[in-house]
Design an enzyme around this catalytic site. Structure first.
Site, mmCIF file in Angstrom:
data_model
loop_
_atom_site.group_PDB
_atom_site.id
_atom_site.type_symbol
_atom_site.label_atom_id
_atom_site.label_comp_id
_atom_site.label_asym_id
_atom_site.label_seq_id
_atom_site.Cartn_x
_atom_site.Cartn_y
_atom_site.Cartn_z
ATOM 1 N N PRO A 14 0.862 -1.195 0.000
ATOM 2 C CA PRO A 14 0.000 0.000 0.000
ATOM 3 C C PRO A 14 0.890 1.235 0.000
ATOM 4 O O PRO A 14 1.672 1.433 0.923
ATOM 5 C CB PRO A 14 -0.791 -0.121 1.305
ATOM 6 C CG PRO A 14 -0.106 -1.147 2.112
ATOM 7 C CD PRO A 14 0.894 -1.878 1.278
ATOM 8 N N ASP A 31 6.133 2.856 1.470
ATOM 9 C CA ASP A 31 5.266 1.764 1.927
ATOM 10 C C ASP A 31 4.560 2.252 3.193
ATOM 11 O O ASP A 31 5.186 2.429 4.239
ATOM 12 C CB ASP A 31 6.150 0.533 2.214
ATOM 13 C CG ASP A 31 5.335 -0.689 2.600
ATOM 14 O OD1 ASP A 31 4.191 -0.518 3.071
ATOM 15 O OD2 ASP A 31 5.857 -1.815 2.457
ATOM 16 N N HIS A 32 3.264 2.461 3.084
ATOM 17 C CA HIS A 32 2.512 3.060 4.189
ATOM 18 C C HIS A 32 2.387 2.119 5.395
ATOM 19 O O HIS A 32 2.017 2.538 6.485
ATOM 20 C CB HIS A 32 1.130 3.478 3.688
ATOM 21 C CG HIS A 32 0.554 4.647 4.431
ATOM 22 N ND1 HIS A 32 1.010 5.049 5.663
ATOM 23 C CD2 HIS A 32 -0.438 5.522 4.102
ATOM 24 C CE1 HIS A 32 0.318 6.095 6.071
ATOM 25 N NE2 HIS A 32 -0.561 6.411 5.137
ATOM 26 N N ARG A 33 2.708 0.838 5.194
ATOM 27 C CA ARG A 33 2.689 -0.077 6.353
ATOM 28 C C ARG A 33 3.879 0.199 7.248
ATOM 29 O O ARG A 33 3.869 -0.103 8.435
ATOM 30 C CB ARG A 33 2.774 -1.542 5.866
ATOM 31 C CG ARG A 33 1.591 -1.985 5.030
ATOM 32 C CD ARG A 33 1.863 -3.314 4.369
ATOM 33 N NE ARG A 33 3.043 -3.304 3.518
ATOM 34 C CZ ARG A 33 3.479 -4.332 2.800
ATOM 35 N NH1 ARG A 33 2.806 -5.470 2.846
ATOM 36 N NH2 ARG A 33 4.552 -4.244 2.047
#
Ligand code: CAO
Length: 377
Positions: free
Chosen positions: A180, A348-350
């Site tokens: 994501p 990477d938004h995680r």
């Protein structure tokens, strides 16, 4: 010529459950094709055929517990030259993989990986929600039905992608579907840096400056050194290796520059030149294509404004560099002419929150603005 195929030595595992039969009677199979998937306490494994031939009677069924020496099936039309004593077959032919969130055999997993299919999007019909070979087949059939018939609007010719393009397509699909990602854009005033760059005896391109600023700030903002593991943990990487996207003329390749934080811009500029030349000449070693934490992708020599580079696993982020242009910028009430660099940060938004990314970009700007005073220190 007929031959019984038996369960080989399973490397110390005593009884294993047959979770999927991968062949059917009368099916022609090749040597090394997986016959069935077994499951033990630790892993699932595919049992490959030791011969080429046609499947006869299948002696086991899904759910059976099997052990070394049990007959799996009989094979007819066995090719003469391939006949070996299967009792003594080595164990290394057993392919095993650790389990992960989606339940599937190693063969199905490998197939999904190679085709760039996210297994969690395949409807599972196997016991316990397992994705079977038949599920894969119907998934592929459905996706094929969606392929556009270009010829209905005019003449078409089908051409093969290069190996590099095919490999990067598979990897990009996987990354796009699993990471994501968010992109933040910024303009950085590099007027002084460009003046400094032009005054240097050695030619240094913008990529080297950005790599240096990136590495310094990855050290400061540790979330950028994270590597995704699973929703419960991440890897905190104690090294800063940065990939450089290179347009080889035959597809995109990403050689890796190691320990960027420990090198100065002169060394980095030399490495960018050497690595990009090596990939273009097809002389890069496989180990030079692995292990990156983040990447840079520069379209600065070509032109165009901000773009959204794709975060590609195992990166935490990628910085896209576009062509710097002169712009009118207000400094207080005064409109001044400045050389402005468009930068795009995808992450990477995680692993990285939006606020962290904004702080990183502000610090990256500061590093690039202050860099002319630091070069040669
Ligand atoms: N703004 C203005 N000019 C720039 C610039 C920028 N951001 N970046 C480079 N240039 C100019 C340089 O000043 C240099 O000109 P001079 O010789 O007059 O100094 C020239 O462009 C150098 O370009 P280059 O391509 O030879 O070198 P580079 O270090 O800028 O880039 C590399 C090296 C390997 C990154 C590049 O050649 C490349 O392959 N880029 C393509 C990357 C790509 O395809 N990415 C995919 C995007 S989608 O994910």
């Amino acid at each position: 010529m007929k031959k019984d195929i038996v369960v080989p030595n399973l490397g110390g595992v005593e009884g294993s459950k047959v979770i999927e039969l991968l062949v059917k009677p009368k099916q022609k199979i090749k040597k090394d094709m997986p016959l069935m998937t077994l499951e033990s306490d630790k892993a699932s494994m595919d049992i490959p055929s030791p011969f080429t031939g046609m499947v006869g009677d299948i002696k086991i069924k899904e759910g059976d517990i099997v052990a070394e020496g049990d007959v799996i099936l009989s094979l007819s039309e066995v090719e003469e030259e391939k006949i070996e004593v299967i009792k003594d077959r080595p164990v290394e032919k057993v392919v095993s993989t650790p389990r992960s969130d989606v339940y599937a055999s190693p063969f199905v997993r490998r197939m999904a990986f190679e085709l760039g299919i996210d297994l969690s999007t395949v409807k599972a019909s196997g016991s316990g929600g397992r994705v079977t070979m038949d599920d894969m087949k119907s998934f592929l059939l459905k996706s094929q039905l969606k392929v556009v018939d270009y010829s209905q609007w005019g003449k078409v010719k089908f051409e093969a992608f290069s190996k590099v393009q095919s490999a990067s397509a598979t990897h990009l699909i996987e990354s796009w579907q699993t990471v994501p990602q968010v992109t933040q854009h910024h303009w950085i005033d590099i007027t002084a840096l460009e003046l400094k760059r032009k005054s240097l005896d050695k030619k240094i391109t913008m990529v080297a400056f950005v790599m240096k600023a990136m590495a310094d700030n990855m050290l400061k903002h540790s979330a950028f050194c994270r590597g995704w593991v699973n929703p419960k943990e991440y890897a905190s990487r104690n090294y800063i290796h940065i990939g450089i996207a290179v347009d080889t003329g035959n597809g995109l390749m990403v050689p890796v520059c190691r320990d960027v934080d420990q090198k100065d811009v002169f060394q980095l500029a030399t490495e960018v030149k050497i690595l990009s030349q090596k990939v273009r000449d097809g002389k890069i070693k496989v180990e030079n294509l692995k292990g990156r934490c983040a990447s840079v992708s520069s379209l600065g020599s070509i032109g165009g404004g901000h773009f959204t580079p794709i975060v590609s696993s195992p990166d935490s982020c990628v910085i896209g560099i576009s062509k710097a242009v002169y712009q009118g910028v207000y400094q207080g009430d005064k409109l001044v002419k400045r050389f402005m660099l468009p930068i795009s940060l995808s992450y990477d938004h995680r692993l990285i929150d939006g606020a962290d990314a904004a702080r990183f970009l502000v610090d990256l700007e500061k590093s690039l603005v202050e860099m002319p005073n630091k070069i040669g220190e």
